[in-house]
Design an enzyme around this catalytic site. Sequence first.
Site, PDB file in Angstrom:
ATOM      1  N   LYS A 193      15.368   9.540 -71.756  1.00 43.93           N
ATOM      2  CA  LYS A 193      15.066  10.890 -71.440  1.00 43.93           C
ATOM      3  C   LYS A 193      14.951  12.183 -72.735  1.00 43.93           C
ATOM      4  CE  LYS A 193      15.938  11.102 -66.541  1.00 43.93           C
ATOM      5  NZ  LYS A 193      16.638  12.201 -65.250  1.00 43.93           N
ATOM      6  N   LYS A 205      10.723   2.512 -63.551  1.00 46.20           N
ATOM      7  CA  LYS A 205      11.553   2.738 -62.173  1.00 46.20           C
ATOM      8  C   LYS A 205      10.970   4.108 -61.373  1.00 46.20           C
ATOM      9  CE  LYS A 205      15.196   5.814 -62.368  1.00 46.20           C
ATOM     10  NZ  LYS A 205      16.186   6.471 -61.655  1.00 46.20           N
ATOM     11  N   LYS A 259      11.844  10.851 -59.316  1.00 50.31           N
ATOM     12  CA  LYS A 259      11.543  11.983 -58.680  1.00 50.31           C
ATOM     13  C   LYS A 259      10.562  12.715 -59.548  1.00 50.31           C
ATOM     14  CE  LYS A 259      15.900  12.824 -56.631  1.00 50.31           C
ATOM     15  NZ  LYS A 259      16.820  12.484 -57.875  1.00 50.31           N
TER      16      LYS A 259
HETATM   17  N1  AQP Z   1      13.786   3.637 -58.401  1.00 46.16           N
HETATM   18  C1  AQP Z   1      14.958   3.722 -58.084  1.00 46.16           C
HETATM   19  N2  AQP Z   1      15.309   2.395 -57.184  1.00 46.16           N
HETATM   20  C2  AQP Z   1      16.514   2.230 -56.889  1.00 46.16           C
HETATM   21  N3  AQP Z   1      17.521   3.259 -56.819  1.00 46.16           N
HETATM   22  C3  AQP Z   1      17.383   4.419 -57.421  1.00 46.16           C
HETATM   23  N4  AQP Z   1      17.825   5.504 -57.455  1.00 46.16           N
HETATM   24  C4  AQP Z   1      17.084   6.483 -58.286  1.00 46.16           C
HETATM   25  N5  AQP Z   1      15.939   5.867 -58.530  1.00 46.16           N
HETATM   26  C5  AQP Z   1      15.933   4.464 -58.090  1.00 46.16           C
HETATM   27  C6  AQP Z   1      19.054   5.796 -57.138  1.00 46.16           C
HETATM   28  O1  AQP Z   1      18.993   6.789 -56.390  1.00 46.16           O
HETATM   29  C7  AQP Z   1      20.364   7.576 -56.588  1.00 46.16           C
HETATM   30  C8  AQP Z   1      20.064   8.978 -56.682  1.00 46.16           C
HETATM   31  O2  AQP Z   1      19.487   9.092 -57.990  1.00 46.16           O
HETATM   32  P1  AQP Z   1      19.710  10.669 -58.481  1.00 46.16           P
HETATM   33  O3  AQP Z   1      18.821  11.634 -57.802  1.00 46.16           O
HETATM   34  O4  AQP Z   1      20.931  10.941 -58.775  1.00 46.16           O
HETATM   35  O5  AQP Z   1      19.158  10.248 -60.212  1.00 46.16           O
HETATM   36  P2  AQP Z   1      18.175   9.306 -60.821  1.00 46.16           P
HETATM   37  O6  AQP Z   1      18.657   7.971 -60.713  1.00 46.16           O
HETATM   38  O7  AQP Z   1      17.694  10.081 -62.129  1.00 46.16           O
HETATM   39  O8  AQP Z   1      16.996   9.347 -59.646  1.00 46.16           O
HETATM   40  P3  AQP Z   1      15.446   9.572 -60.185  1.00 46.16           P
HETATM   41  O9  AQP Z   1      14.510   9.762 -58.944  1.00 46.16           O
HETATM   42  O10 AQP Z   1      14.711   8.922 -61.116  1.00 46.16           O
HETATM   43  O11 AQP Z   1      15.469  11.345 -60.611  1.00 46.16           O
HETATM   44  P4  AQP Z   1      14.875  11.837 -61.676  1.00 46.16           P
HETATM   45  O12 AQP Z   1      13.568  11.831 -62.096  1.00 46.16           O
HETATM   46  O13 AQP Z   1      15.222  13.289 -61.569  1.00 46.16           O
HETATM   47  O14 AQP Z   1      15.912  11.477 -63.006  1.00 46.16           O
HETATM   48  C9  AQP Z   1      21.161   6.788 -57.471  1.00 46.16           C
HETATM   49  O15 AQP Z   1      22.387   6.047 -56.870  1.00 46.16           O
HETATM   50  C10 AQP Z   1      20.300   5.908 -58.047  1.00 46.16           C
HETATM   51  O16 AQP Z   1      20.709   4.955 -58.850  1.00 46.16           O
END
Ligand code: AQP
Length: 326
Positions: free
Chosen positions: A110, A192, A195
């Site tokens: 990031k 991966k 969001k």
């Molecule tokens: N692609 C993924 N596959 C499986 N699990 C995932 N998680 C996130 N992306 C995947 C799991 O979802 C939970 C919540 O995630 P989060 O919102 O706390 O943070 P993150 O991992 O940073 O998710 P994003 O979607 O990628 O958000 P942004 O883009 O804002 O950083 C966690 O348990 C995570 O493991």
Amino acid sequence: MRVFSGVQPTGNIHIGNYLGALRQFVALQDEGECIYCIVDLHAITLPKDPSELRSHILDVAALYMAIGLDPKRSILFVQSDVPGHAELSWILTCCAYTGELSRMTQFKDKSRGNESAPAGLFLYPVLMAADILLYDADVVPVGQDQKQHIELTRDLAVRVNNRFGDDTLVVPDGRFLKEGARVMALDDPTSKMSKSAESEMSRISLLDDDAKIKKAIMRATTDSDGEIRYDIERKPGISNLLSIYGAFSGRSVDDVAAQYQGQGYGSLKKDLVEVTVDALRPIKERFCEIRPSGELVDALRDGAERANAIAARVLARVQGKFGLGV
Ligand code: AQP
């Protein structure tokens, strides 16, 4: 057994969040005392529009309930409503090493070496450790992408316990699913699903309409050899689709792959659209009932009160061990 996990209100929850982590949240309600947080302090590690953030907090809360989390059985709350998260985070920051934090892959991804990356992005894993340790959690259901952060949480807990005794912090275990534990972006199956990725076609959000779901799956990046089999290295796109299919239908990827032997990618994709639309329909229907209702905010206030009661006890114990306060 006490369970803790959280989701960032950085956008609509997608099927990666759901299949990788949130599915487990629901099942774990039968196994222990569950505490699920909407981690808004994590969401501001990168700048966010305040009104969008507020709206995403309520969306995530309503989605928690729409997927089957019951605010009477589980504690559902917003992180910033419990000041103990920030307080324990500072104490743990003083125990964390800058070297170990610089090795966190999510920080490297990031910040991309940018000197003006917010310090919050660097300290994010310590705040996450505080979130978990503040509740004496035994089990933390998360996706595979959080493995390194869970390891750091365990390391910090052990480090503090070595100094002040094993009754200071509970050392938690991560709980990872096998199928769907890492869902990849549909338009780039080597990254991966996320969001905050720019392209809407990279993900399927739980609230997407049927047409959007169809478009994203039918356009998903695959390969040109025409063979349907699970092979993450050589066939990341097809493997991702098989894995999503398996997770939604409760079948193994090998079983799904065997069903489509000798068929084109089009039929796999077409059926995956149907499986996904069917799985998300009831969630969307419940979301539409819950989101506008006043019960949502009442449930979060009640959750924050219950969370605060646990957090205050743990924080006082830790502060006492460190010799803080009078
Ligand atoms: N692609 C993924 N596959 C499986 N699990 C995932 N998680 C996130 N992306 C995947 C799991 O979802 C939970 C919540 O995630 P989060 O919102 O706390 O943070 P993150 O991992 O940073 O998710 P994003 O979607 O990628 O958000 P942004 O883009 O804002 O950083 C966690 O348990 C995570 O493991």
